[in-house]
Design a protein around this motif. Structure first.
Motif, PDB file in Angstrom:
ATOM      1  N   PHE A 185      -0.487  -1.962   1.503  1.00 23.99           N
ATOM      2  CA  PHE A 185       0.894  -1.609   1.801  1.00 23.99           C
ATOM      3  C   PHE A 185       1.799  -2.221   0.727  1.00 23.99           C
ATOM      4  O   PHE A 185       1.737  -3.403   0.452  1.00 23.99           O
ATOM      5  CB  PHE A 185       1.312  -2.147   3.169  1.00 23.99           C
ATOM      6  CG  PHE A 185       0.695  -1.434   4.332  1.00 23.99           C
ATOM      7  CD1 PHE A 185       1.385  -0.432   5.003  1.00 23.99           C
ATOM      8  CD2 PHE A 185      -0.583  -1.765   4.768  1.00 23.99           C
ATOM      9  CE1 PHE A 185       0.812   0.223   6.080  1.00 23.99           C
ATOM     10  CE2 PHE A 185      -1.165  -1.125   5.846  1.00 23.99           C
ATOM     11  CZ  PHE A 185      -0.465  -0.115   6.502  1.00 23.99           C
ATOM     12  N   TYR A 186       2.618  -1.400   0.145  1.00 25.79           N
ATOM     13  CA  TYR A 186       3.574  -1.740  -0.926  1.00 25.79           C
ATOM     14  C   TYR A 186       3.061  -2.860  -1.845  1.00 25.79           C
ATOM     15  O   TYR A 186       3.637  -3.946  -1.927  1.00 25.79           O
ATOM     16  CB  TYR A 186       4.980  -2.063  -0.374  1.00 25.79           C
ATOM     17  CG  TYR A 186       5.075  -2.722   0.989  1.00 25.79           C
ATOM     18  CD1 TYR A 186       5.035  -4.108   1.134  1.00 25.79           C
ATOM     19  CD2 TYR A 186       5.250  -1.966   2.141  1.00 25.79           C
ATOM     20  CE1 TYR A 186       5.151  -4.716   2.354  1.00 25.79           C
ATOM     21  CE2 TYR A 186       5.366  -2.569   3.391  1.00 25.79           C
ATOM     22  CZ  TYR A 186       5.309  -3.949   3.490  1.00 25.79           C
ATOM     23  OH  TYR A 186       5.426  -4.551   4.718  1.00 25.79           O
ATOM     24  N   SER A 197      12.211   1.930 -10.277  1.00 24.27           N
ATOM     25  CA  SER A 197      12.530   1.470  -8.926  1.00 24.27           C
ATOM     26  C   SER A 197      13.053   0.037  -8.923  1.00 24.27           C
ATOM     27  O   SER A 197      13.831  -0.337  -8.035  1.00 24.27           O
ATOM     28  CB  SER A 197      11.305   1.593  -8.007  1.00 24.27           C
ATOM     29  OG  SER A 197      10.230   0.803  -8.478  1.00 24.27           O
ATOM     30  N   LEU A 198      12.686  -0.770  -9.904  1.00 28.44           N
ATOM     31  CA  LEU A 198      13.210  -2.132  -9.981  1.00 28.44           C
ATOM     32  C   LEU A 198      14.706  -2.117 -10.250  1.00 28.44           C
ATOM     33  O   LEU A 198      15.460  -2.904  -9.663  1.00 28.44           O
ATOM     34  CB  LEU A 198      12.474  -2.907 -11.074  1.00 28.44           C
ATOM     35  CG  LEU A 198      12.930  -4.362 -11.276  1.00 28.44           C
ATOM     36  CD1 LEU A 198      12.712  -5.186 -10.015  1.00 28.44           C
ATOM     37  CD2 LEU A 198      12.202  -4.990 -12.461  1.00 28.44           C
ATOM     38  N   ILE A 251       9.411  -2.488  -5.956  1.00 22.00           N
ATOM     39  CA  ILE A 251       8.072  -2.319  -6.543  1.00 22.00           C
ATOM     40  C   ILE A 251       7.409  -1.012  -6.088  1.00 22.00           C
ATOM     41  O   ILE A 251       6.207  -0.834  -6.291  1.00 22.00           O
ATOM     42  CB  ILE A 251       7.162  -3.524  -6.251  1.00 22.00           C
ATOM     43  CG1 ILE A 251       6.864  -3.679  -4.765  1.00 22.00           C
ATOM     44  CG2 ILE A 251       7.763  -4.802  -6.809  1.00 22.00           C
ATOM     45  CD1 ILE A 251       5.757  -4.704  -4.498  1.00 22.00           C
ATOM     46  N   ARG A 252       8.192  -0.100  -5.543  1.00 18.91           N
ATOM     47  CA  ARG A 252       7.656   1.201  -5.135  1.00 18.91           C
ATOM     48  C   ARG A 252       6.855   1.866  -6.243  1.00 18.91           C
ATOM     49  O   ARG A 252       5.748   2.399  -6.033  1.00 18.91           O
ATOM     50  CB  ARG A 252       8.801   2.123  -4.716  1.00 18.91           C
ATOM     51  CG  ARG A 252       8.368   3.553  -4.345  1.00 18.91           C
ATOM     52  CD  ARG A 252       9.545   4.506  -4.415  1.00 18.91           C
ATOM     53  NE  ARG A 252      10.031   4.676  -5.794  1.00 18.91           N
ATOM     54  CZ  ARG A 252      11.204   5.215  -6.111  1.00 18.91           C
ATOM     55  NH1 ARG A 252      12.032   5.609  -5.151  1.00 18.91           N
ATOM     56  NH2 ARG A 252      11.548   5.343  -7.383  1.00 18.91           N
ATOM     57  N   ILE A 278      12.350   0.013   3.532  1.00 16.77           N
ATOM     58  CA  ILE A 278      12.381  -1.066   2.557  1.00 16.77           C
ATOM     59  C   ILE A 278      11.064  -1.840   2.530  1.00 16.77           C
ATOM     60  O   ILE A 278      10.244  -1.754   3.449  1.00 16.77           O
ATOM     61  CB  ILE A 278      13.535  -2.050   2.867  1.00 16.77           C
ATOM     62  CG1 ILE A 278      13.466  -2.511   4.335  1.00 16.77           C
ATOM     63  CG2 ILE A 278      14.878  -1.421   2.558  1.00 16.77           C
ATOM     64  CD1 ILE A 278      14.496  -3.545   4.721  1.00 16.77           C
ATOM     65  N   HIS A 279      10.917  -2.603   1.480  1.00 18.11           N
ATOM     66  CA  HIS A 279       9.810  -3.535   1.347  1.00 18.11           C
ATOM     67  C   HIS A 279       9.797  -4.481   2.547  1.00 18.11           C
ATOM     68  O   HIS A 279      10.832  -4.966   2.986  1.00 18.11           O
ATOM     69  CB  HIS A 279       9.997  -4.341   0.060  1.00 18.11           C
ATOM     70  CG  HIS A 279       8.823  -5.192  -0.299  1.00 18.11           C
ATOM     71  ND1 HIS A 279       7.835  -4.763  -1.140  1.00 18.11           N
ATOM     72  CD2 HIS A 279       8.469  -6.457   0.070  1.00 18.11           C
ATOM     73  CE1 HIS A 279       6.931  -5.714  -1.294  1.00 18.11           C
ATOM     74  NE2 HIS A 279       7.295  -6.758  -0.561  1.00 18.11           N
TER      75      HIS A 279
END
Length: 311
Positions: A185-186, A197-198, A251-252, A278-279
């Motif tokens: 996961f992520y 994405s950052l 970090i996606r 979201i993360h």
């Protein structure tokens, strides 16, 4: 610029996190950052709930905890869970709720791994513990009370990275039981490259660019080592991968890049990007009711994969 889609429950949580008094891990220092993560469980995460088995396990290379919805079980697959927290935060207690829920949803035993944390134990202590723990579980030690016919490494964030590198390590040097699939996961799967994405989500979406930089300083990795950058290692021959990301995560794109590289390498891959969230959503299921559906979708895919592999 078009504004990204944000789920209503996510927007409500971000309003609190970004409001007056909101603190990031990097703002408070190591001791308080760890306290904040523990406190967030009571505030934002779902309860642990009922289980037949929830006990600490000794005798392995590091502390572990077993979760099982059944008090007796035939030989079968075992999930090996690695918690997130930037390689610096988190432990068995912070991830009790999600491990318990995974045990119920999958109807499989879950073994959570309490690997050593930086900065007290910098890279590669955590990866070494992650790999050693999986090998230990695969050997079906008497302390575990389970016979593992296969492993499913899984985890969130830093733990998602450990799930991937464990699958790579056991591909190259097999353990007593094979890795059947992995479900990161992520994950921070390609930290040596700067992705869009950052820039898009590095501030204001819970996980911040500044906190990520602080985590990296504490972790002190060798940036050329595949245990830090899993895409430095060939991916062909990995077991099926179920890669889950959040669309509002800084970090996606690392998860996207890993999933794409798996496909290019001929690895059976399912990519699930959870829109508008979201993360860290796995640890926020009380504050983010929609996160339960994200977790259940991933588990359904894992069930399909394991059902086909073990039929």
């Amino acid at each position: 610029m078009t504004q990204p889609f944000v789920r209503p429950d996510v927007a409500a949580l971000l309003a609190i996190a970004n409001g007056p008094g909101g603190k990031r891990a990097v703002d408070v220092g190591l001791v308080d950052a760890r306290r904040m993560m523990h406190a967030s469980r009571a505030l934002f995460d779902a309860p642990v709930g009922a289980l037949a088995v929830l006990r600490d396990v000794g005798g392995g290379p590091c502390p572990m905890r077993l979760y099982d919805a059944r008090d007796q079980r035939e030989p079968g697959p075992v999930l090996v869970f690695y918690h997130g927290g930037g390689f610096v935060l988190g432990d068995l207690d912070t991830h009790d709720p999600v491990c318990a829920e995974l045990a119920r949803l999958t109807d499989l035993p879950v073994v959570a791994v309490d690997y050593r944390l930086a900065p007290e134990h910098p890279f590669p202590a955590g990866p070494d513990d992650a790999i050693a723990a999986a090998r230990w579980v695969a050997g079906s030690p008497v302390q575990l009370g389970l016979e593992a016919t296969g492993l499913v490494p899984t985890g969130d964030s830093a733990g998602g990275t450990f799930a991937i590198l464990t699958a790579l390590a056991l591909r190259d040097e097999p353990a007593a039981a094979p890795v059947l699939a992995a479900m990161p996961f992520y994950p921070a799967a390609h930290p040596v490259k700067h992705y869009p994405s950052l820039d898009a989500f590095g501030e204001g979406y819970l996980l911040s660019r500044a906190s990520m930089g602080w985590f990296d300083q504490c972790y002190a990795p060798d940036r050329k080592d595949w245990r830090y950058n899993v895409l430095a290692k060939p991916l062909a021959g990995l077991p099926p991968m179920i890669v889950v990301t959040a669309s509002l995560d800084p970090i996606r794109d690392q998860g996207r890049a890993f999933a794409a590289a798996c496909v290019e390498a001929g690895v059976e891959t399912v990519y699930q990007e959870c829109a508008g969230t979201i993360h860290g959503f796995l640890n926020l299921r009380k504050a983010l009711p929609s996160a339960q559906g994200d977790l259940e979708r991933a588990v359904r895919q894992l069930a399909l994969t394991l059902g086909r592999l073990t039929a």
